[in-house]
Design an enzyme around this catalytic site. Structure first.
Site, PDB file in Angstrom:
ATOM      1  CG  ASP A 135      -2.283  -0.505   0.954  1.00 47.57           C
ATOM      2  OD1 ASP A 135      -2.740  -0.391  -0.191  1.00 47.57           O
ATOM      3  OD2 ASP A 135      -2.917  -1.027   1.887  1.00 47.57           O
ATOM      4  NE  ARG A 185      -4.981  -1.715  -4.406  1.00 50.98           N
ATOM      5  CZ  ARG A 185      -4.570  -2.141  -3.204  1.00 50.98           C
ATOM      6  NH1 ARG A 185      -4.081  -1.295  -2.331  1.00 50.98           N
ATOM      7  NH2 ARG A 185      -4.647  -3.425  -2.908  1.00 50.98           N
TER       8      ARG A 185
END
Length: 312
Positions: A135, A185
């Site tokens: 992330d 992402r």
């Protein structure tokens, strides 16, 4: 104005209590978080699989400053992966990890510690045919995070990266990462960042997202389209068609509890759809970002609570 007021409001003790205790808390947490335990996360993953949806599971927690706390995060991810493997749903599962939860901010050796902890999670994930996505956090950690992704990919090529379209630098990062085998992402970004580092205003962020998406989809990598914005989902659909991308070469990602009908609709088109599924007892920072990103999320949760109580 609301985006600036929400973090201050949520920082107050009464607001934190509202998000963590009582019936309103239950309504908010139930909507956006799978639950406090790894068993809750695995059960939610199984329910998604029954609907033809994949999951990226995120253990909530960040900013640890002690090695023991970072180790506890590693052990928790190992338990999660082992439990998913025993349940027969590990293959195809993705886990999202924050380097700050793995010790990145530990004094002196944080960078090395977070890499080693992430590598341990990657090794366990690979053993059960799952993947790991690192992330992204606030802009001050972007370079260190991307450098760690590069290091991890030497041994674990499938490790995913996350880029935030709101940052001015992200188009360049997309060009760097749009290569064969690269899982990326792309999200808008939910962190409050200082002027001079981000595009300001929703139209500018939306335009930046579309440009970044075009770069990723035109390349040979594996874009992960993380947005709930109907306009951007429409842009993605048009680009996918123009560039003749097959469903196996990209995926949509949406947050747990946000636009579940759209999740199902996209899946019925044959697209790969993955739900970002947070779990764990430390939910306040995550929920704060969801409210900053879209204050209407609080209204959605309260409405869901009201509906549940009305039906009981």
């Amino acid at each position: 104005m609301i985006r600036h007021l929400v973090p201050r409001l949520v920082a107050s003790p009464p607001a934190r209590a509202l998000l963590t205790r009582g019936p309103v808390a239950a309504g908010i947490v139930d909507r956006f978080v799978a639950g406090p335990t790894d068993a809750d996360a695995v059960a939610a993953t199984a329910r998604l699989a029954d609907r033809g949806l994949l999951a990226s599971v995120d253990l909530l927690g960040e900013g640890v400053t002690r090695p023991d706390d970072a180790l506890a995060t590693v052990l928790a991810y190992r338990r999660l992966l082992d439990l998913a493997d025993r349940a027969g749903i590990a293959a195809g599962l993705d886990v999202s990890v924050k380097l700050s939860a793995l010790g990145q901010a530990v004094p002196r050796d944080g960078r090395k510690l977070s890499y080693e902890n992430a590598a341990e999670i990657c090794a366990r994930a690979a053993a059960v045919n799952a993947t790991v996505t690192v992330d992204m956090e606030d802009h001050t950690t972007t370079d260190a995070t991307l450098d760690t992704v590069v290091e991890l990919r030497r041994d674990f090529p499938s490790v995913g990266a996350v880029l935030q379209a709101q940052l001015l630098r992200t188009e360049g990062d997309c060009r760097d990462l749009a290569r064969a085998g690269s899982r990326v992402r792309l999200c808008k970004g939910a962190y409050r960042e200082p002027a001079g580092t981000v595009h300001r205003g929703r139209p500018a962020v939306r335009a930046a997202y579309a440009r970044c998406l075009g770069i990723l989809l035109a390349g040979p990598g594996y874009p992960m389209i993380a947005t709930h914005d109907p306009a951007l989902i429409g842009v993605a659909g048009r680009l996918v068609a123009e560039l003749r991308r097959t469903p196996a070469t990209y995926e949509y990602q949406l947050l747990h509890g946000v636009r579940p009908g759209e999740q199902r609709r996209l899946a019925t088109t044959g697209a790969t759809v993955r739900v970002y599924l947070p779990y764990g007892p430390d939910s306040v920072p995550y929920l704060t970002r969801r409210l900053v990103e879209k204050p209407a999320n609080l209204l959605l949760a309260v409405r869901a609570l009201g509906s549940r109580q009305h039906g009981s």
